[in-house]
Design an enzyme around this catalytic site. Structure first.
Site, short mmCIF file in Angstrom:
data_model
loop_
_atom_site.label_atom_id
_atom_site.label_comp_id
_atom_site.label_asym_id
_atom_site.label_seq_id
_atom_site.Cartn_x
_atom_site.Cartn_y
_atom_site.Cartn_z
N ARG A 52 0.84 -1.21 0.00
CA ARG A 52 0.00 0.00 0.00
C ARG A 52 0.87 1.26 0.00
NH1 ARG A 52 -4.65 0.69 4.52
NH2 ARG A 52 -2.85 1.19 5.81
N LYS A 151 -2.64 7.07 1.16
CA LYS A 151 -2.40 7.36 2.57
C LYS A 151 -1.29 8.41 2.62
CE LYS A 151 -2.09 4.79 6.92
NZ LYS A 151 -3.11 5.50 7.65
N GLU A 184 -16.09 6.92 6.03
CA GLU A 184 -15.23 6.29 7.05
C GLU A 184 -15.03 7.28 8.20
OE1 GLU A 184 -11.18 5.60 5.74
OE2 GLU A 184 -11.20 7.37 4.45
N1 PXG Z 1 -9.15 5.21 7.33
C1 PXG Z 1 -8.21 6.16 7.52
C2 PXG Z 1 -8.46 7.53 7.05
C3 PXG Z 1 -7.01 5.82 8.16
O1 PXG Z 1 -6.07 6.76 8.34
C4 PXG Z 1 -7.83 3.55 8.41
C5 PXG Z 1 -8.98 3.94 7.75
C6 PXG Z 1 -7.64 2.11 8.81
O2 PXG Z 1 -6.70 1.48 7.98
P1 PXG Z 1 -5.81 0.25 8.48
O3 PXG Z 1 -5.05 -0.15 7.27
O4 PXG Z 1 -4.97 0.72 9.61
O5 PXG Z 1 -6.77 -0.80 8.91
C7 PXG Z 1 -6.81 4.50 8.62
C8 PXG Z 1 -5.55 4.10 9.32
C9 PXG Z 1 -1.51 7.13 12.71
C10 PXG Z 1 -2.20 5.93 12.21
O6 PXG Z 1 -0.33 7.05 13.03
C11 PXG Z 1 -3.24 6.05 11.31
C12 PXG Z 1 -3.87 4.93 10.84
C13 PXG Z 1 -3.48 3.68 11.26
C14 PXG Z 1 -2.44 3.56 12.17
C15 PXG Z 1 -1.80 4.69 12.65
O7 PXG Z 1 -2.13 8.18 12.78
N2 PXG Z 1 -4.86 5.13 9.94
#
Ligand code: PXG
Length: 299
Positions: A52, A151, A184
């Site tokens: 990703r 991301k 989301e």
């Molecule tokens: N939507 C958004 C906008 C995110 O930023 C998720 C969904 C969930 O994705 P994953 O792949 O984690 O299941 C995210 C994930 C941080 C941090 O450091 C941010 C996320 C995950 C872990 C740490 O701010 N965002």
């Protein structure tokens, strides 16, 4: 002991881990990142996170100067240097140092930063009593403006939504897309349960394709639960039997109130509980937890 942070091939004590003020990651939010977890030395879904990251980079026309194998090695070496078994890992790739001005071609070398830190777990009570969420006015970025699948380092859209929810006295914001469909949350994907089936917005609703989301879909389907990736509105949120959020840091968090409406019986629902138990088993058992850290680390 001070943490060691990886920057462009070298490890620095955290106080000396610094980047230039001319880095476009700082100046413009120009860069990409991943948030990953390791459980007992196993990095969960590492390949998916690395894939990703490289796809996010490709989408913003940023060429990461090392390949995926080298990235993986750099990550393991950073974990090893910090002796961490249960950790939160943040991979960041910035556009690098350049002149003021938006032109990405002015930045010659992207910077790679790897932070591995102790994971700050959410209070365990939260998983029993659930959280209160509100839908917010700030819509999720339109996919034609900035696709949420990328991301990227600019999280202002999410931060504005988070501010709205905190001002409303709720801990999380549910963001809708430009058409008014549920998208989301600020750092988590969203699921609802209705009549024993699971419903979550499709990726083309304009969301991040969460790795926890994909894992939960797989776990549910394996357990014989019907999972639908379909658009839905606030009405479906208000009338859901259960609602939960998924993300790397939070794992699976029950939502018990949305815009003042109690969800289900106001407690963590049975399907949420069962999926959380399965998710925890998956992440914490050595056979399924993914890539083992090929290094010896202390408990
Ligand atoms: N939507 C958004 C906008 C995110 O930023 C998720 C969904 C969930 O994705 P994953 O792949 O984690 O299941 C995210 C994930 C941080 C941090 O450091 C941010 C996320 C995950 C872990 C740490 O701010 N965002």
């Amino acid at each position: 002991m001070a943490l060691k942070v990886y920057i462009d091939g070298k490890l620095f004590p955290q106080d000396e881990a610094k980047v230039s003020v001319f880095d476009h990651g700082l100046l413009y939010g120009d860069g990409v990142f991943e948030g990953i977890r390791s459980y007992n030395g196993n990095v969960f879904k590492l390949q998916e996170h690395i894939d990703r990251l490289y796809e996010s980079a490709k989408a913003i026309a940023l060429q990461i100067p090392i390949n995926k194998e080298e990235m993986q090695e750099a990550l393991y070496n950073t974990l090893k240097a910090n002796n961490l078994k249960d950790s939160y890992i943040r991979l960041v790739v910035t556009r690098g140092v350049g002149k003021l001005g938006l032109e990405h071609t002015k930045c010659k070398i992207p910077s790679i930063i790897i932070i591995t830190d102790f994971i700050e777990l959410y209070p365990s009570r939260l998983y029993e009593v659930g959280i209160d969420a509100v839908t917010v006015r700030t819509i999720r970025n339109h996919f034609e403006a900035l696709n949420p699948r990328i991301k990227c380092l600019n999280y202002m859209n999410n931060i504005l939504a988070k501010i709205e929810s905190l001002n409303a006295g709720a801990s999380e914001a549910i963001m809708l897309n430009a058409e008014g469909y549920v998208a989301e949350c600020t750092g988590e994907n969203i699921f609802i349960v209705k009549h024993g089936e699971l419903l979550t917005p499709p990726v083309n609703a304009g969301i991040l394709k969460g790795i926890t989301r994909d894992t939960v879909i797989e776990l549910a389907r394996k357990g014989g639960i019907n999972v639908m990736e379909e658009l839905f509105t606030r009405y479906e949120l208000y009338t859901a039997d259960e609602c939960f959020l998924t993300g790397t840091a939070a794992e699976i968090v029950p939502v018990v109130k949305i815009d003042g409406r109690v969800v289900g019986n106001g407690k963590c629902g049975r399907m949420t509980q069962s999926l959380l138990a399965k998710y925890r088993e998956l992440t914490r058992s050595p056979e399924t937890a993914g890539v083992a850290t090929p290094v010896t680390v202390k408990t």
